[in-house]
Design a protein around this motif. Structure first.
Motif, PDB file in Angstrom:
ATOM      1  N   LEU A 122       1.761  -6.868  -2.552  1.00 49.57           N
ATOM      2  CA  LEU A 122       3.167  -7.296  -2.505  1.00 49.57           C
ATOM      3  C   LEU A 122       3.774  -7.073  -1.129  1.00 49.57           C
ATOM      4  N   PHE A 123       3.372  -5.990  -0.463  1.00 46.65           N
ATOM      5  CA  PHE A 123       3.924  -5.632   0.847  1.00 46.65           C
ATOM      6  C   PHE A 123       2.778  -5.435   1.837  1.00 46.65           C
ATOM      7  N   PRO A 124       2.156  -6.511   2.296  1.00 43.51           N
ATOM      8  CA  PRO A 124       0.992  -6.372   3.185  1.00 43.51           C
ATOM      9  C   PRO A 124       1.288  -5.614   4.468  1.00 43.51           C
ATOM     10  N   ARG A 125       2.538  -5.635   4.918  1.00 44.82           N
ATOM     11  CA  ARG A 125       2.863  -4.899   6.136  1.00 44.82           C
ATOM     12  C   ARG A 125       2.660  -3.398   5.948  1.00 44.82           C
ATOM     13  N   GLN A 143      12.618   0.161   3.904  1.00 48.33           N
ATOM     14  CA  GLN A 143      13.168  -0.407   2.672  1.00 48.33           C
ATOM     15  C   GLN A 143      12.054  -0.962   1.800  1.00 48.33           C
ATOM     16  N   MET A 144      11.068  -1.627   2.401  1.00 45.67           N
ATOM     17  CA  MET A 144       9.895  -2.073   1.641  1.00 45.67           C
ATOM     18  C   MET A 144       9.234  -0.884   0.954  1.00 45.67           C
ATOM     19  N   LEU A 145       9.072   0.204   1.707  1.00 43.94           N
ATOM     20  CA  LEU A 145       8.436   1.397   1.159  1.00 43.94           C
ATOM     21  C   LEU A 145       9.248   1.966   0.003  1.00 43.94           C
ATOM     22  N   ALA A 146      10.568   2.006   0.143  1.00 52.26           N
ATOM     23  CA  ALA A 146      11.426   2.540  -0.919  1.00 52.26           C
ATOM     24  C   ALA A 146      11.293   1.712  -2.191  1.00 52.26           C
ATOM     25  N   ILE A 147      11.269   0.379  -2.036  1.00 50.95           N
ATOM     26  CA  ILE A 147      11.126  -0.487  -3.208  1.00 50.95           C
ATOM     27  C   ILE A 147       9.743  -0.309  -3.821  1.00 50.95           C
ATOM     28  N   ALA A 148       8.708  -0.277  -2.975  1.00 43.56           N
ATOM     29  CA  ALA A 148       7.349  -0.101  -3.480  1.00 43.56           C
ATOM     30  C   ALA A 148       7.193   1.237  -4.194  1.00 43.56           C
ATOM     31  N   ARG A 149       7.813   2.277  -3.652  1.00 44.58           N
ATOM     32  CA  ARG A 149       7.739   3.593  -4.307  1.00 44.58           C
ATOM     33  C   ARG A 149       8.401   3.547  -5.685  1.00 44.58           C
TER      34      ARG A 149
END
Length: 238
Positions: A122-125, A143-149
């Motif tokens: 979902l978040f390749p970066r 923010q990507m990390l927060a959503i993924a977490r």
């Protein structure tokens, strides 16, 4: 089918009462947007729904359960997860360590490995930065990390509080693309967002909140064209 509902909620901070008998319903598989000016009560509502602030009056139901006075941990285990305003990642831990902490609840622990692979997709970066400390990431990457977490907890309802605050336009686009993908996968999302036009455009249903009360509600695209919303929040003629 309604998966999350709040009835006549009263809540706030200490002696300060913010929510004034506020009621909302969230349909399963939908995006529900909370709209309103800063200080209207959106973040307070998110924190009350997540169990971070107490309910002084009213009720919250999640599925068939009354969760009004249950702990945050109990709500996470039941499938209700908050991604808070300001990201709040663990800065000294790596990206992967942050994600693994998201799966700490019994609900998520057994599927943490497969869920982690889903987050990389979902978040390749984040894959490229999996061994970096979270503090070294850009604001958008955090923010990507927060959503993924939050997603690592395997929620059935995800509360997203101001996910694009302070982000560059390209990152804002990426966050809204992610919201679309998650809805397509069947996830229920409650969204409080400063970019009101985008937030209403993606919403199946939306509530406009003023002074802790719901003053308008309806389909997101319909509210974009409501003269009251256009005048008060979108800077357009009524």
């Amino acid at each position: 089918m309604t998966i999350l509902s709040a009835r006549e909620l009263v809540g706030g901070y200490g002696a300060v009462r913010i929510l004034q008998r506020l009621s909302i319903d969230v349909a399963q598989g939908s995006v529900t947007t909370l709209a309103g000016a800063n200080g209207a009560g959106k973040t307070t509502l998110m924190r009350v729904l997540a169990g971070l602030l107490p309910v002084r009056a009213g009720t919250i139901r999640f599925g068939e359960r009354d969760i009004t006075h249950t702990s945050t941990a109990t709500r996470v285990e039941a499938g209700l997860t908050l991604v808070p305003e300001g990201r709040l990642v663990f800065p000294t831990l790596t990206v992967e360590e942050n994600l693994r902490l998201g799966a700490i609840s019994p609900r998520a622990r057994s599927k943490a490995r497969s869920r982690l692979d889903e987050m990389w997709t979902l978040f390749p970066r984040l894959v490229e930065r999996r061994s970096q400390a979270a503090a070294s990431l850009s604001g958008g990457e955090q923010q990507m990390l927060a959503i993924a977490r939050g997603l690592m907890a395997q929620p059935s309802v995800l509360l997203l509080d101001e996910p694009t605050l302070g982000l560059a336009p390209t990152m804002v686009n990426l966050i809204f693309e992610t919201i679309d993908k998650l809805r397509a996968q069947g996830l229920t999302i409650v969204l409080a967002e400063q970019d009101l036009r985008r937030a209403l455009g993606v919403a199946d249903h939306a509530y406009v909140i003023e002074n802790g009360r719901v003053v308008l509600e309806g389909r997101g695209p319909d509210l974009i064209n409501d003269p009251r919303v256009r005048s008060a929040y979108l800077g357009a003629p009524a």
